[in-house]
Design a protein around this motif. Structure first.
Motif, PDB file in Angstrom:
ATOM      1  N   PHE A  45      -2.669  -1.958 -44.075  1.00 18.93           N
ATOM      2  CA  PHE A  45      -2.398  -3.203 -44.810  1.00 18.93           C
ATOM      3  C   PHE A  45      -2.278  -4.397 -43.860  1.00 18.93           C
TER       4      PHE A  45
ATOM      5  N   LEU B 220       7.454  -2.468 -50.500  1.00 23.52           N
ATOM      6  CA  LEU B 220       6.500  -3.117 -49.593  1.00 23.52           C
ATOM      7  C   LEU B 220       6.028  -4.458 -50.142  1.00 23.52           C
TER       8      LEU B 220
ATOM      9  N   GLU C 286       0.405  14.948 -39.342  1.00 23.03           N
ATOM     10  CA  GLU C 286       1.257  14.153 -38.437  1.00 23.03           C
ATOM     11  C   GLU C 286       1.548  12.772 -39.026  1.00 23.03           C
ATOM     12  N   LYS C 287       0.734  12.346 -39.978  1.00 20.25           N
ATOM     13  CA  LYS C 287       0.967  11.069 -40.684  1.00 20.25           C
ATOM     14  C   LYS C 287       1.269  11.334 -42.154  1.00 20.25           C
ATOM     15  N   ARG C 288       1.816  12.500 -42.417  1.00 23.70           N
ATOM     16  CA  ARG C 288       2.203  12.898 -43.782  1.00 23.70           C
ATOM     17  C   ARG C 288       1.022  12.762 -44.757  1.00 23.70           C
TER      18      ARG C 288
HETATM   19  N1  COA Z   1       1.239   5.253 -43.999  1.00 22.29           N
HETATM   20  C1  COA Z   1       1.145   5.328 -42.664  1.00 22.29           C
HETATM   21  N2  COA Z   1       1.878   6.187 -41.903  1.00 22.29           N
HETATM   22  C2  COA Z   1       2.740   6.981 -42.565  1.00 22.29           C
HETATM   23  C3  COA Z   1       2.890   6.952 -43.945  1.00 22.29           C
HETATM   24  C4  COA Z   1       2.104   6.036 -44.681  1.00 22.29           C
HETATM   25  N3  COA Z   1       2.144   5.945 -46.019  1.00 22.29           N
HETATM   26  N4  COA Z   1       3.840   7.867 -44.295  1.00 22.29           N
HETATM   27  C5  COA Z   1       4.255   8.433 -43.158  1.00 22.29           C
HETATM   28  N5  COA Z   1       3.582   7.903 -42.105  1.00 22.29           N
HETATM   29  C6  COA Z   1       3.729   8.238 -40.689  1.00 22.29           C
HETATM   30  C7  COA Z   1       4.993   7.639 -40.060  1.00 22.29           C
HETATM   31  O1  COA Z   1       4.778   6.294 -39.702  1.00 22.29           O
HETATM   32  C8  COA Z   1       5.169   8.547 -38.876  1.00 22.29           C
HETATM   33  O2  COA Z   1       4.256   8.187 -37.870  1.00 22.29           O
HETATM   34  P1  COA Z   1       4.712   8.198 -36.299  1.00 22.29           P
HETATM   35  O3  COA Z   1       5.087   9.636 -36.035  1.00 22.29           O
HETATM   36  O4  COA Z   1       3.481   7.763 -35.577  1.00 22.29           O
HETATM   37  O5  COA Z   1       5.871   7.267 -36.202  1.00 22.29           O
HETATM   38  C9  COA Z   1       4.735   9.905 -39.409  1.00 22.29           C
HETATM   39  O6  COA Z   1       3.909   9.644 -40.539  1.00 22.29           O
HETATM   40  C10 COA Z   1       5.873  10.756 -39.868  1.00 22.29           C
HETATM   41  O7  COA Z   1       6.645  10.001 -40.761  1.00 22.29           O
HETATM   42  P2  COA Z   1       8.240   9.994 -40.759  1.00 22.29           P
HETATM   43  O8  COA Z   1       8.701   8.815 -41.550  1.00 22.29           O
HETATM   44  O9  COA Z   1       8.735  10.117 -39.358  1.00 22.29           O
HETATM   45  O10 COA Z   1       8.508  11.380 -41.520  1.00 22.29           O
HETATM   46  P3  COA Z   1       9.689  11.783 -42.490  1.00 22.29           P
HETATM   47  O11 COA Z   1       9.389  13.186 -42.856  1.00 22.29           O
HETATM   48  O12 COA Z   1      11.002  11.434 -41.911  1.00 22.29           O
HETATM   49  O13 COA Z   1       9.514  10.815 -43.792  1.00 22.29           O
HETATM   50  C11 COA Z   1       8.296   9.819 -45.620  1.00 22.29           C
HETATM   51  C12 COA Z   1       8.393  10.969 -44.607  1.00 22.29           C
HETATM   52  C13 COA Z   1       7.003  10.085 -46.405  1.00 22.29           C
HETATM   53  C14 COA Z   1       9.493   9.788 -46.570  1.00 22.29           C
HETATM   54  C15 COA Z   1       8.238   8.456 -44.895  1.00 22.29           C
HETATM   55  O14 COA Z   1       7.278   8.557 -43.851  1.00 22.29           O
HETATM   56  C16 COA Z   1       7.816   7.315 -45.784  1.00 22.29           C
HETATM   57  O15 COA Z   1       8.633   6.753 -46.489  1.00 22.29           O
HETATM   58  N6  COA Z   1       6.497   6.947 -45.755  1.00 22.29           N
HETATM   59  C17 COA Z   1       5.980   5.831 -46.510  1.00 22.29           C
HETATM   60  C18 COA Z   1       5.793   6.169 -47.960  1.00 22.29           C
HETATM   61  C19 COA Z   1       5.275   4.986 -48.740  1.00 22.29           C
HETATM   62  O16 COA Z   1       5.868   3.941 -48.818  1.00 22.29           O
HETATM   63  N7  COA Z   1       4.097   5.193 -49.363  1.00 22.29           N
HETATM   64  C20 COA Z   1       3.470   4.200 -50.197  1.00 22.29           C
HETATM   65  C21 COA Z   1       2.463   3.445 -49.466  1.00 22.29           C
HETATM   66  S1  COA Z   1       1.744   2.210 -50.513  1.00 22.29           S
END
Ligand code: COA
Length: 260
Positions: free
Chosen positions: A72, A137, A24-26
């Protein structure tokens, strides 16, 4: 097998399947996942039945979408420093004497990409997406990405990923040498487990020595690397596995290695 946790560990044959289970949080890496992952790797490492490890992510969307960005917020620099000093997931898989294969089933970003890079090699599904999005970020890769990525794909390709923060697909990852194989999503786990089982039939002494020597090639000058190779060859040569391997070949049968 451990069920229901944020990381599951399942022993299939002689392979440990470690699944990061926070779909759920990928499968983002928070403190709980990091702790459970380290325990799973330590447990697989200590289990004599286990001879290879496959790491994957639960669900069909993500391998690991990076560090948990929520953590973070409000974290002090000293707290962040402690997290990065480890013990880290990356060191745990890289230093494990057993082969660790990444089965990349979706988003493989930031710390997830760095985890895959620390594994010995990577098999990806056609749906995998790779990236180091940290510059978005205001940070840089902190799990070895700036160091392991150029060693694997070369400087230009690494800088393109790290500076743009852009994602690439599985075909591009294959072209760059970032992954070793790409298969259909439904075949991913079977393929990774089959490769692990193949390694599991080999001598554990030789596999551990081969991993250490080959990895050293990226950090040691050639002369030192060749000396290490010779020393590790001697370790293997003195092993019961060497005696069994040679005897089995001469007797035209499969070897039964004991890792001694
Ligand atoms: N940290 C915390 N939460 C994260 C996460 C991360 N790295 N990646 C995804 N999630 C969470 C989202 O906040 C969301 O939570 P919510 O349902 O409570 O709002 C859930 O996972 C689903 O993510 P969502 O963005 O809706 O799914 P998506 O399939 O449309 O997109 C990604 C997936 C991975 C492309 C997108 O979530 C993303 O860009 N994540 C961050 C990636 C990143 O920058 N990683 C490097 C960290 S240093």
């Amino acid at each position: 097998m451990t069920d229901g946790g944020v990381v599951t560990l399942e022993v299939r044959g002689r392979t440990a399947l470690v699944t990061i289970n926070r779909p759920e949080k990928r499968n983002a890496l928070d403190a709980q996942v990091r702790g459970a992952f380290l325990e799973a790797i330590a447990s697989a490492r200590a289990n004599d039945v286990v001879r290879a490890i496959v790491v994957t992510g639960a669900g069909d969307k993500a391998f690991v979408a990076g560090a948990d960005i929520g953590e973070f917020e409000g974290r002090t620099t000293v707290e962040q420093w402690r997290v990065m000093k480890g013990p880290t997931l990356f060191d745990a898989v890289e230093r494990c004497p057993k082969a660790v294969i990444a089965a990349v089933n979706g988003y493989c970003l930031g710390g997830g990409m760095e985890l895959a890079l620390a594994c010995d090699f990577r098999v990806a599904s056609t749906t995998a997406r790779f990236g180091q999005p940290e510059v978005n970020l205001g940070i840089i890769p902190g799990g070895g990405g700036t160091q392991r990525l150029p060693r694997i794909v070369g400087l230009g390709a690494a800088l393109k990923l790290v500076l743009t923060g852009d994602m690439i697909d599985a075909a591009e990852a294959l072209r760059l040498g970032l992954v070793e194989e790409v298969v259909e999503p439904g075949a991913l786990l079977d393929r990774a487990l089959a490769l692990a089982e193949m390694i599991a039939t080999r001598s554990p002494v030789a596999v551990a020595a081969a991993k250490e020597a080959t990895r050293a090639a990226l950090s040691l000058p050639l002369d030192d690397g060749l000396k290490l190779e010779t020393a590790l060859f001697q370790v293997c040569f003195a092993s019961a596995d060497r005696a069994e391997g040679v005897r089995a070949f001469l007797e035209k049968r499969s070897a039964h290695f004991t890792g001694t």
